[in-house]
Design a protein around this motif. Structure first.
Motif, short mmCIF file in Angstrom:
data_model
loop_
_atom_site.label_atom_id
_atom_site.label_comp_id
_atom_site.label_asym_id
_atom_site.label_seq_id
_atom_site.Cartn_x
_atom_site.Cartn_y
_atom_site.Cartn_z
N PRO A 50 0.82 -1.22 0.00
CA PRO A 50 0.00 0.00 0.00
C PRO A 50 0.85 1.26 0.00
O PRO A 50 0.47 2.27 -0.60
CB PRO A 50 -0.79 -0.10 1.30
CG PRO A 50 -0.70 -1.51 1.75
CD PRO A 50 0.55 -2.08 1.16
N GLY A 51 2.02 1.21 0.63
CA GLY A 51 2.88 2.39 0.76
C GLY A 51 3.43 2.91 -0.56
O GLY A 51 3.91 4.04 -0.63
N VAL A 52 3.38 2.07 -1.62
CA VAL A 52 3.84 2.55 -2.93
C VAL A 52 2.68 2.69 -3.90
O VAL A 52 2.87 2.96 -5.08
CB VAL A 52 4.94 1.64 -3.54
CG1 VAL A 52 6.16 1.61 -2.63
CG2 VAL A 52 4.42 0.23 -3.80
N GLY A 53 1.47 2.50 -3.39
CA GLY A 53 0.27 2.76 -4.19
C GLY A 53 0.17 1.88 -5.43
O GLY A 53 0.20 0.65 -5.34
N LEU A 54 0.10 2.53 -6.58
CA LEU A 54 -0.14 1.80 -7.83
C LEU A 54 1.09 1.08 -8.36
O LEU A 54 0.99 0.26 -9.28
CB LEU A 54 -0.60 2.79 -8.91
CG LEU A 54 -2.04 3.30 -8.82
CD1 LEU A 54 -2.21 4.51 -9.75
CD2 LEU A 54 -3.01 2.19 -9.23
N ARG A 55 2.26 1.40 -7.81
CA ARG A 55 3.48 0.94 -8.44
C ARG A 55 3.55 -0.60 -8.61
O ARG A 55 3.78 -1.10 -9.71
CB ARG A 55 4.70 1.41 -7.66
CG ARG A 55 5.99 1.02 -8.32
CD ARG A 55 7.20 1.69 -7.73
NE ARG A 55 8.39 0.97 -8.16
CZ ARG A 55 8.93 1.06 -9.36
NH1 ARG A 55 8.38 1.84 -10.27
NH2 ARG A 55 10.01 0.36 -9.70
N LYS A 155 6.96 11.87 3.36
CA LYS A 155 8.38 11.48 3.21
C LYS A 155 8.55 10.31 2.24
O LYS A 155 9.18 9.29 2.53
CB LYS A 155 8.97 11.11 4.57
CG LYS A 155 8.94 12.25 5.58
CD LYS A 155 9.68 11.87 6.86
CE LYS A 155 9.41 12.85 7.98
NZ LYS A 155 8.21 12.53 8.78
N GLY A 156 7.91 10.43 1.08
CA GLY A 156 8.08 9.43 0.03
C GLY A 156 7.22 8.18 0.17
O GLY A 156 7.25 7.31 -0.68
N VAL A 157 6.43 8.07 1.27
CA VAL A 157 5.59 6.89 1.47
C VAL A 157 4.12 7.33 1.52
O VAL A 157 3.80 8.38 2.06
CB VAL A 157 5.95 6.18 2.80
CG1 VAL A 157 5.09 4.95 3.01
CG2 VAL A 157 7.43 5.79 2.80
N LEU A 158 3.26 6.50 0.95
CA LEU A 158 1.83 6.81 0.97
C LEU A 158 1.24 6.29 2.27
O LEU A 158 1.25 5.08 2.52
CB LEU A 158 1.14 6.19 -0.23
CG LEU A 158 1.54 6.78 -1.59
CD1 LEU A 158 1.10 5.87 -2.72
CD2 LEU A 158 0.97 8.17 -1.76
N ARG A 159 0.76 7.20 3.09
CA ARG A 159 0.16 6.80 4.38
C ARG A 159 -1.30 7.22 4.41
O ARG A 159 -1.73 8.05 3.63
CB ARG A 159 0.89 7.48 5.54
CG ARG A 159 2.36 7.11 5.61
CD ARG A 159 3.02 7.78 6.81
NE ARG A 159 4.46 7.88 6.60
CZ ARG A 159 5.33 6.90 6.84
NH1 ARG A 159 4.91 5.76 7.31
NH2 ARG A 159 6.62 7.07 6.61
N SER A 160 -2.02 6.62 5.37
CA SER A 160 -3.46 6.92 5.47
C SER A 160 -3.69 8.41 5.71
O SER A 160 -3.06 9.01 6.57
CB SER A 160 -4.07 6.12 6.61
OG SER A 160 -5.38 6.58 6.83
N ALA A 161 -4.61 8.99 4.93
CA ALA A 161 -4.98 10.39 5.14
C ALA A 161 -6.16 10.48 6.10
O ALA A 161 -6.65 11.56 6.39
CB ALA A 161 -5.32 11.04 3.80
N LYS A 162 -6.62 9.33 6.58
CA LYS A 162 -7.77 9.25 7.50
C LYS A 162 -9.03 9.91 6.93
O LYS A 162 -9.82 10.49 7.64
CB LYS A 162 -7.41 9.85 8.86
CG LYS A 162 -6.26 9.09 9.55
CD LYS A 162 -6.25 9.36 11.04
CE LYS A 162 -5.41 8.37 11.81
NZ LYS A 162 -4.00 8.31 11.40
#
Ligand SMILES: [Zn+2]
Length: 515
Positions: A50-55, A155-162
């Motif tokens: 999940p931290g890299v999303g679509l990659r 910081k380069g990682v996709l995290r929950s935006a809540k």
């Protein structure tokens, strides 16, 4: 020009993602998870990150490289798409919507990755089943069919935006009347907050600028529908998954009759069981399972998916006939409630079925939806101790994934009725092997093992080979595109000499449909 491009369902059962273009209109028939492709690389402990999303999903070919249709919040850098532009399947695309045939994940799962502004056209039942599954399932960015849990770059990682964003569903059969139904639909289970999305007041008659019809069909899940779209070259039909031998077979017949009247240019038809002969009917399942339960002296476990309400009703009938109670998991009770809200007539209201009990598994953390459910059914919640003490009075609706709980129940002379589909993949075969080991260890009798070819306890959700041919012959399309099958040649062999142009799709290859 009218064209279709299949990004799944090609030489595989499921994963349907069929992009249709006609002038300015672009839409997709389904947008499912390709489990076969996914299992080529991933499994339970190795998942797309999940931290890299679509990659990961783009890199490993689980999704086509179509810039413009996916979630913007799953992109990890501003120039993300530049790395894919040289890929052979790269295209820019927008979608007017997804026509979702039913709530099985091999048809719906990868909607998760689509831009949450894209409308999803489905029946109310399909939408409600999908929402109940997402609400009660583990948070997982591969199962965000009804609402997207947005992410932000940190910081380069996709995290929950809540923040969750509800997808705009367009109900093809209109909105259910009750206020409870819309409150279920708009409620985010982890929070008290509700979405504030207005849904369509009346059924849509178009997708993009093309006339659209939805034609309900019979499948192993309620809410399944086929679609017909009037393109500039003629009518285009899509079966989704269907059968001619279930409780709603008349719907499938109505669909074929309606399609025939349209003299369609093309039909995209599922072929899961191409070449297979017909199997057991639901009535056969009832009789065969009833016989087993009558003979059972102690615990009976019935293994089937609760989304298959027809099967649930079958076992509820058997429980009543044999004086037992039907014990369901909390998530299945939650699902049944949602399905009842979608169709008050067709799905039993479990509040008025005192012979359905709710199983309480010993969990470290109980989520809010489950706590509320246990409160609603307080007098009917049972744990392992209760079931152990009344083994001969229960039919327990468990599957392989609940095997741990059988340890606490300590079955004595138990019977395990496997009433689910045969194994379609290596993973499913491995799970079945583990299930056999469990039952041996627990000293339970296993009936309905699909490996031995025992089909007495399962009625397939898919039409047999001869039924598929009957459906196609009745409709009489000029072009037939077999999908969702490992045996497309079956259609070629049987229909080519009858003047039907059978075209076997190839992954990612655009097929032009001309009258
Ligand atoms: Zn299905």
């Amino acid at each position: 020009m009218v064209s279709i491009t299949c990004y799944g369902g090609v030489d595989e059962i499921g994963g349907n993602k069929i992009i249709v273009r006609d002038g300015d209109t672009r839409f997709s028939f389904d947008f499912g998870t390709s489990f076969k492709r996914r299992h080529d690389y991933f499994e339970e402990y190795l998942k797309p990150r999940p931290g890299v999303g679509l990659r990961d999903v783009l890199y490993m070919d689980l999704l086509p490289r179509l810039e413009g249709i996916y979630r913007h919040d799953l992109v990890s850098r501003a120039d993300f798409w530049s790395q894919w532009r040289a890929a052979p399947d790269y295209r820019r695309l927008t979608l007017d919507g997804v026509l979702l045939s039913h709530a099985h994940l091999d048809h719906s799962g990868y909607i998760s990755f689509l831009d949450p502004e894209i409308p999803i056209y489905s029946t109310v039942m399909t939408a409600f089943i999908s929402k109940a599954m997402q609400d009660s399932g583990q948070a997982d960015f591969e199962s965000e069919v009804c609402y997207a849990n947005l992410r932000k770059l940190d910081k380069g990682v996709l995290r929950s935006a809540k923040i969750s964003k509800q997808r705009p569903f367009v109900f093809v059969d209109g909105m259910p009347g009750s206020g409870t139904a819309s409150s279920f639909w708009n409620r985010l289970p982890a929070k008290t907050k509700e979405f504030q999305l207005t849904t369509n007041a009346s059924p849509p008659d178009k997708i993009g600028s093309l006339p659209l019809r939805h034609l309900p069909v019979d499948h192993s899940i309620y809410g399944a529908t086929a679609f017909a779209v009037q393109t500039s070259e003629g009518w285009l039909g899509y079966t989704g998954d269907l059968r001619l031998h279930g409780g709603d077979q008349e719907e499938t017949r109505r669909f074929t009759a309606e399609m025939r009247k349209k003299s369609p240019l093309a039909l995209i038809c599922e072929g899961t069981r191409a070449g297979d002969a017909s199997g057991a009917s639901e009535a056969d399942v009832y009789e065969n399972a009833l016989r087993e339960v009558r003979q059972a002296r102690s615990l009976v476990v019935a293994d089937f998916g609760a989304r298959n309400v027809e099967r649930l009703v079958t076992f509820l009938g058997i429980a009543r006939e044999t004086g037992r109670k039907l014990v369901v998991l909390g998530k299945d009770a939650y699902l049944l409630e949602a399905m009842h809200l979608a169709s008050l007539q067709r799905v039993p209201d479990i509040r008025s079925c005192p012979d359905i009990l709710v199983y309480e598994a010993p969990k470290a953390a109980v989520r809010p939806w489950e706590r509320e459910l246990r409160e609603r059914y307080a007098s009917r919640v049972v744990g392992a101790n209760d079931v152990r003490q009344q083994q001969g009075e229960c039919i327990l609706c468990f599957s392989f994934w609940d095997a741990n709980d059988l340890i606490d129940i300590e079955p004595e002379e138990g019977v395990y009725i496997y009433s689910s589909s045969e194994a379609y993949s290596e993973e499913q075969e491995m799970d079945l092997r583990r299930l056999r080991n469990w039952l041996k260890h627990l000293d339970m009798r296993f009936v309905g093992d699909p490996e031995g070819g025992d089909q007495r306890f399962h009625s397939s959700g898919h039409a047999s080979g001869p039924d598929l041919l009957e459906i196609v012959r009745t409709i009489g399309p000029r072009i037939l595109v077999p999908i969702h099958t490992e045996d497309a040649q079956y259609f070629v062999t049987n229909l080519r000499s009858e003047g039907i142009d059978v075209r076997v799709p190839r992954w990612g290859e655009e097929m032009v449909l001309q009258s």
